[in-house]
Scaffold this active site. Structure first.
Site, short mmCIF file in Angstrom:
data_model
loop_
_atom_site.label_atom_id
_atom_site.label_comp_id
_atom_site.label_asym_id
_atom_site.label_seq_id
_atom_site.Cartn_x
_atom_site.Cartn_y
_atom_site.Cartn_z
CE LYS A 134 -1.80 1.77 3.93
NZ LYS A 134 -1.04 2.49 4.94
CG ASP A 190 -4.82 -4.14 4.72
OD1 ASP A 190 -4.34 -4.27 5.86
OD2 ASP A 190 -5.66 -3.29 4.45
CG HIS A 191 0.49 -4.47 8.08
ND1 HIS A 191 0.23 -3.19 7.69
CD2 HIS A 191 0.59 -4.44 9.42
CE1 HIS A 191 0.20 -2.41 8.76
NE2 HIS A 191 0.40 -3.14 9.83
CG HIS A 202 -4.58 -0.95 7.81
ND1 HIS A 202 -4.06 -1.79 6.86
CD2 HIS A 202 -3.59 -0.07 8.09
CE1 HIS A 202 -2.82 -1.44 6.59
NE2 HIS A 202 -2.51 -0.39 7.32
C1 BG6 Z 1 0.42 1.58 8.19
C2 BG6 Z 1 0.14 3.06 8.21
O1 BG6 Z 1 -0.19 0.97 7.09
O2 BG6 Z 1 -0.09 1.00 9.39
C3 BG6 Z 1 0.75 3.71 9.42
O3 BG6 Z 1 0.66 3.66 7.02
C4 BG6 Z 1 0.30 3.01 10.69
O4 BG6 Z 1 0.42 5.10 9.48
C5 BG6 Z 1 0.51 1.51 10.57
O5 BG6 Z 1 1.06 3.54 11.76
C6 BG6 Z 1 -0.10 0.78 11.75
O6 BG6 Z 1 0.26 -0.58 11.70
P1 BG6 Z 1 0.34 -1.46 13.04
O7 BG6 Z 1 0.60 -2.84 12.55
O8 BG6 Z 1 1.45 -0.89 13.85
O9 BG6 Z 1 -0.98 -1.30 13.71
#
Ligand code: BG6
Length: 484
Positions: free
Chosen positions: A148, A177-178, A240
């Site tokens: 993304k 989308d992790h 997300h």
């Molecule tokens: C990313 C965003 O995709 O996800 C960031 O670009 C955000 O802004 C991050 O901080 C949050 O990921 P996680 O896994 O730490 O909740």
């Protein structure tokens, strides 16, 4: 617990942007952990590709430094590190030119799974896809992984899909989308579709409302330039939070198989109503004792980009009509806390009278920290004194239940990269899903832009602007507490 690590077949994984932040922080440490767990067989190659001139040895040194920074020290035994570094190669490459492509081709073996991770700016996706083909490196079995942001609106997402489709079939494209790789997110599907208990109640008849919160304590940090062009809506909600919403709201897929799951998610996005202006609150953090304001972080005093957003969504289908979904996400909030709360309706009739109080069952699914689930149930307060009711949590913290140190417990990126190698697209977004999410997002953003909408200010370390609390108060509901 018995380790269930099943090795994948040997592969060649090329990471374009191999010297970048994501590779250093997530992809390479994740691959190391999988290697250490015995999932990556010998004979696999991990090839860093970027513009910088490096020898293999220099890049290995960089990888070693990244592991030291981002892998727990007790997991960094010399043997594993040495074994992992042996798999590492480096190619200096020009995504828009000719440099490096023939060298890369020499590394890629026909009889191995080959995957290319595009951990670069989306503006380079087209060049990379084209050059992989024109240099004879990619074929029908090649997989590409794209990060993304996948576009910044419907038009750009469509253009990106079209560019990739010129060279790759949809079955070869893995859009990351992790959040879909997070353990609890998948557990959501296990919870809903592996148990008979919840599904009969999972609808507007029994669910009063659902809350999805992704709260972060960090500010926009060094990413100000990117973030200010995106804001919370593009950075978090369109992808997300939308994915979480889909998994919570979708109909049971007929199988846990890529297109069955993605078809059902797509239907949810398409059933989303447009959001009324009054149902959205945007916020921007102010300066704190030791922290800068959003304006200072992005170096623009006029910026109207939101670092916080709260919204009420309605899904127009038989299952959910009448049950609102409240979403909120923001930076510089009170705590790092991501959770989904399913708030069930009151019992239809209280046989215990008014003094027993109003009690509700709430199922909380915690994504982070402290992954797990809690079901709030109402019981009699123990002891004499009549029938007084209290709520107690039935709590399951995955780390306690499954063993936190277990090699089966994987982080999002490592799971997703292994799924690419296994050729399983279930936890990746399909092109039409991404486009549908933008089609819903675009009018909301356009409306702010047309009106020059200004976000509400909020204090760092708070739960966001007051107006966000009002969004629920006006309907006699309240947000769950963000606990420091
Ligand atoms: C990313 C965003 O995709 O996800 C960031 O670009 C955000 O802004 C991050 O901080 C949050 O990921 P996680 O896994 O730490 O909740």
């Amino acid at each position: 617990m018995v380790s269930r690590v099943i090795p994948v077949d040997p592969f060649d994984l090329t990471i374009f942007g191999g010297t970048g932040d994501l590779a250093r922080r997530k992809i390479l440490p994740g691959l190391f952990r999988r290697f250490r767990a015995g999932q990556i067989p010998e004979g696999s190659q991990i090839i860093g590709a970027a513009r910088t001139d490096h020898t293999d040895a220099e890049f290995r040194d960089e990888v070693k430094t990244a592991l030291e920074e981002f892998v727990d020290a007790d997991k960094l035994d010399d043997n594993s590190v040495a074994g992992f570094l042996e798999m590492i190669r480096y190619v200096s490459i020009d995504a828009k030119g000719t440099k490096g492509w023939s060298e890369l081709k020499e590394h890629i073996r026909d009889d191995h799974i080959s995957a290319f991770y595009f951990s670069v700016a989306p503006s380079l996706f087209g060049d990379l896809a084209e050059r992989l083909h024109s240099n004879g490196i990619a074929d029908d079995s090649t997989r590409i992984v794209v990060e993304k942001p996948f576009g910044r609106d419907l038009e750009s997402a469509k253009a990106l899909n079209a560019t990739l489709a010129e060279h790759f079939d949809e079955t070869q494209i893995y859009r990351i989308d992790h959040y879909l790789g997070k353990e609890t997110v998948q557990n959501l599907m296990a919870l809903r579709f592996g148990n008979v208990l919840f599904e009969p109640l999972w609808n507007a008849q029994y669910v009063d409302h659902i809350q999805i919160t992704v709260a972060e304590t960090v500010g926009v940090g060094g990413r100000g330039e990117y973030y200010d062009k995106s804001g919370a809506m593009r950075d978090m909600v369109q992808n997300h939070l939308m994915q979480l919403l889909c998994l919570i709201a979708m109909e049971p897929p007929s199988q846990f198989e890529p297109d069955s799951v993605r078809d059902e998610k797509l239907k949810v996005i398409r059933a989303l109503d447009p959001v009324a202006p009054d149902d959205i609150v945007r916020g921007q953090y102010e300066a704190g004792k030791n922290t800068d304001s959003y304006h200072a972080d992005v170096e623009d005093d006029e910026s109207r980009t939101e670092s916080f957003i709260a919204m009420k969504l309605n899904i127009s289908n038989w299952r959910w009509a009448g049950t609102p979904f409240y979403l909120r996400t923001g930076k510089r909030l009170k705590a790092r806390q991501s959770e989904i709360a399913v708030v069930f309706k009151d019992a239809p009739h209280s046989i215990f009278g008014a003094e027993a109080g109003r009690h509700r069952n709430i199922l909380t699914i915690r994504l982070q920290p402290n992954e797990g689930m809690t079901l709030g149930v109402t019981i009699k307060e123990p002891g004499p004194g009549g029938m007084r009711l209290i709520d107690v949590p039935l709590d399951m913290t995955f780390a306690d239940a499954l063993g936190a140190d277990n090699d089966n417990v994987t982080e999002a990126y490592e799971r997703l990269v292994m799924d690419v190698i296994r050729g399983n697209q279930t936890l990746f977004m399909r092109g039409d899903e991404v486009e549908a999410a933008w089609a819903w997002t675009d009018p909301i953003i356009e409306r702010w832009q047309d009106k020059g909408d200004k976000p509400c200010a909020y204090d760092p370390g708070s739960a966001g602007p007051e107006e966000s609390a009002m969004l629920l108060h006006r309907e006699n509901r309240r947000w769950r507490e963000i606990k420091a």
